[in-house]
Design a protein around this motif. Structure first.
Motif, PDB file in Angstrom:
ATOM      1  N   HIS A  48      15.388  -3.810  15.022  1.00 20.29           N
ATOM      2  CA  HIS A  48      15.975  -3.467  13.726  1.00 20.29           C
ATOM      3  C   HIS A  48      15.464  -4.414  12.634  1.00 20.29           C
ATOM      4  N   LEU A  49      15.396  -5.691  12.937  1.00 20.97           N
ATOM      5  CA  LEU A  49      14.932  -6.653  11.932  1.00 20.97           C
ATOM      6  C   LEU A  49      13.451  -6.455  11.608  1.00 20.97           C
ATOM      7  N   ALA A  50      12.656  -6.113  12.606  1.00 19.56           N
ATOM      8  CA  ALA A  50      11.240  -5.804  12.335  1.00 19.56           C
ATOM      9  C   ALA A  50      11.153  -4.550  11.461  1.00 19.56           C
ATOM     10  N   ASP A  51      11.960  -3.526  11.782  1.00 22.51           N
ATOM     11  CA  ASP A  51      11.987  -2.321  10.955  1.00 22.51           C
ATOM     12  C   ASP A  51      12.412  -2.652   9.525  1.00 22.51           C
ATOM     13  N   HIS A  52      13.431  -3.471   9.396  1.00 22.21           N
ATOM     14  CA  HIS A  52      13.907  -3.859   8.060  1.00 22.21           C
ATOM     15  C   HIS A  52      12.799  -4.587   7.305  1.00 22.21           C
ATOM     16  N   ASN A  53      12.051  -5.415   8.003  1.00 23.46           N
ATOM     17  CA  ASN A  53      10.948  -6.131   7.363  1.00 23.46           C
ATOM     18  C   ASN A  53       9.866  -5.149   6.895  1.00 23.46           C
ATOM     19  N   ILE A  54       9.620  -4.095   7.660  1.00 22.28           N
ATOM     20  CA  ILE A  54       8.664  -3.070   7.237  1.00 22.28           C
ATOM     21  C   ILE A  54       9.153  -2.394   5.960  1.00 22.28           C
ATOM     22  N   VAL A  55      10.433  -2.037   5.927  1.00 24.31           N
ATOM     23  CA  VAL A  55      11.002  -1.374   4.752  1.00 24.31           C
ATOM     24  C   VAL A  55      10.968  -2.308   3.543  1.00 24.31           C
ATOM     25  N   VAL A  56      11.318  -3.570   3.740  1.00 20.11           N
ATOM     26  CA  VAL A  56      11.271  -4.546   2.645  1.00 20.11           C
ATOM     27  C   VAL A  56       9.832  -4.697   2.140  1.00 20.11           C
ATOM     28  N   SER A  57       8.882  -4.695   3.059  1.00 16.63           N
ATOM     29  CA  SER A  57       7.470  -4.796   2.677  1.00 16.63           C
ATOM     30  C   SER A  57       7.072  -3.627   1.778  1.00 16.63           C
ATOM     31  N   PHE A  58       7.531  -2.439   2.134  1.00 16.12           N
ATOM     32  CA  PHE A  58       7.249  -1.258   1.328  1.00 16.12           C
ATOM     33  C   PHE A  58       7.938  -1.361  -0.031  1.00 16.12           C
ATOM     34  N   ARG A  59       9.201  -1.763  -0.050  1.00 20.39           N
ATOM     35  CA  ARG A  59       9.937  -1.895  -1.312  1.00 20.39           C
ATOM     36  C   ARG A  59       9.245  -2.889  -2.233  1.00 20.39           C
ATOM     37  N   LEU A  60       8.827  -4.015  -1.670  1.00 26.45           N
ATOM     38  CA  LEU A  60       8.113  -5.046  -2.431  1.00 26.45           C
ATOM     39  C   LEU A  60       6.897  -4.438  -3.132  1.00 26.45           C
ATOM     40  N   ARG A  61       6.110  -3.692  -2.397  1.00 28.11           N
ATOM     41  CA  ARG A  61       4.885  -3.124  -2.957  1.00 28.11           C
ATOM     42  C   ARG A  61       5.182  -2.028  -3.977  1.00 28.11           C
ATOM     43  N   GLU A  62       6.236  -1.250  -3.744  1.00 24.68           N
ATOM     44  CA  GLU A  62       6.628  -0.221  -4.712  1.00 24.68           C
ATOM     45  C   GLU A  62       7.024  -0.861  -6.039  1.00 24.68           C
ATOM     46  N   ILE A  63       7.810  -1.908  -5.968  1.00 25.78           N
ATOM     47  CA  ILE A  63       8.258  -2.583  -7.193  1.00 25.78           C
ATOM     48  C   ILE A  63       7.071  -3.195  -7.921  1.00 25.78           C
ATOM     49  N   LEU A  64       6.222  -3.915  -7.198  1.00 24.90           N
ATOM     50  CA  LEU A  64       5.086  -4.576  -7.844  1.00 24.90           C
ATOM     51  C   LEU A  64       4.087  -3.580  -8.428  1.00 24.90           C
ATOM     52  N   SER A  65       4.036  -2.374  -7.866  1.00 24.68           N
ATOM     53  CA  SER A  65       3.103  -1.361  -8.369  1.00 24.68           C
ATOM     54  C   SER A  65       3.609  -0.694  -9.643  1.00 24.68           C
ATOM     55  N   GLY A  66       4.867  -0.943  -9.979  1.00 24.83           N
ATOM     56  CA  GLY A  66       5.444  -0.313 -11.162  1.00 24.83           C
ATOM     57  C   GLY A  66       5.988   1.079 -10.885  1.00 24.83           C
ATOM     58  N   SER A  67       6.063   1.453  -9.634  1.00 23.76           N
ATOM     59  CA  SER A  67       6.574   2.773  -9.255  1.00 23.76           C
ATOM     60  C   SER A  67       8.013   2.921  -9.717  1.00 23.76           C
ATOM     61  N   GLU A  68       8.360   4.139 -10.090  1.00 24.76           N
ATOM     62  CA  GLU A  68       9.731   4.410 -10.502  1.00 24.76           C
ATOM     63  C   GLU A  68      10.492   5.238  -9.484  1.00 24.76           C
ATOM     64  N   VAL A  69       9.907   5.431  -8.300  1.00 24.73           N
ATOM     65  CA  VAL A  69      10.617   6.182  -7.261  1.00 24.73           C
ATOM     66  C   VAL A  69      11.760   5.333  -6.713  1.00 24.73           C
ATOM     67  N   ARG A  70      12.786   6.014  -6.232  1.00 22.21           N
ATOM     68  CA  ARG A  70      13.915   5.314  -5.632  1.00 22.21           C
ATOM     69  C   ARG A  70      13.430   4.604  -4.373  1.00 22.21           C
ATOM     70  N   LEU A  71      13.853   3.361  -4.177  1.00 20.59           N
ATOM     71  CA  LEU A  71      13.439   2.578  -3.017  1.00 20.59           C
ATOM     72  C   LEU A  71      14.034   3.182  -1.745  1.00 20.59           C
TER      73      LEU A  71
END
Length: 164
Positions: free
Chosen positions: A49-72
């Motif tokens: 679960h923690l590895a999965d959460h880290n994958i999701v956080v990694s994706f959220r990080l990149r979405e935010i830094l890219s300026g994406s406006e999609v819901r996390l």
């Protein structure tokens, strides 16, 4: 921005690996896979679960830094753990993936400016969150699950004592 100026303690983020590694040190595969009940997770499942959460956080990080406006994205933690048959996996393999993601993300963290850390996204609940808040939340989430691992270990020890 140097590591010392980051609003997130990058070393604490990286240290979550050592904390998890220490929490499972000396446990056998049987102990890592033991479940208090069918509806509760084993230590291996918590780590997955923690590895999965880290994958999701990694994706959220990149979405935010890219300026994406999609819901996390959110994720169905129970169905993810069950669907991948996590308890049949190897805890050390899972921890290796977890550690690799920590290192990879920390490389990005060290390049971020104060402005980057304050960039926002909208989470699955509709709340606006900063990148710094997401990473601090992840660290706290790992600490919560360290307590869960400790409780599982104590329950397993009591269970073994009762069955002997």
């Amino acid at each position: 921005m140097s590591q010392h100026e980051a609003p997130v303690d990058i070393d604490s983020y990286l240290h979550t690996y050592e904390q998890l590694h220490q929490a499972i040190e000396g446990l056998s595969e049987d102990q890592l896979r033991w479940k208090p009940s069918e509806k509760q997770w084993s230590v291996t499942e918590v780590l997955t679960h923690l590895a999965d959460h880290n994958i999701v956080v990694s994706f959220r990080l990149r979405e935010i830094l890219s300026g994406s406006e999609v819901r996390l994205p959110a994720f169905g933690q129970d169905s993810w753990v069950a669907g991948q048959k996590a308890n049949e996996g190897n805890a050390s393999d899972v921890l290796g993936i977890f550690r690799s993601l920590l290192i990879y993300n920390s490389l990005t963290f060290r390049r971020l400016t104060a402005e980057d850390w304050n960039k926002t996204g909208v989470n699955f609940k509709g709340e606006t969150v900063t990148l710094a808040t997401i990473i601090k939340g992840f660290i706290s989430h790992v600490h919560h699950h360290l307590g869960q691992i400790d409780r599982i270990k104590k329950a397993e020890t009591k269970h073994v004592g009762l069955t002997e």
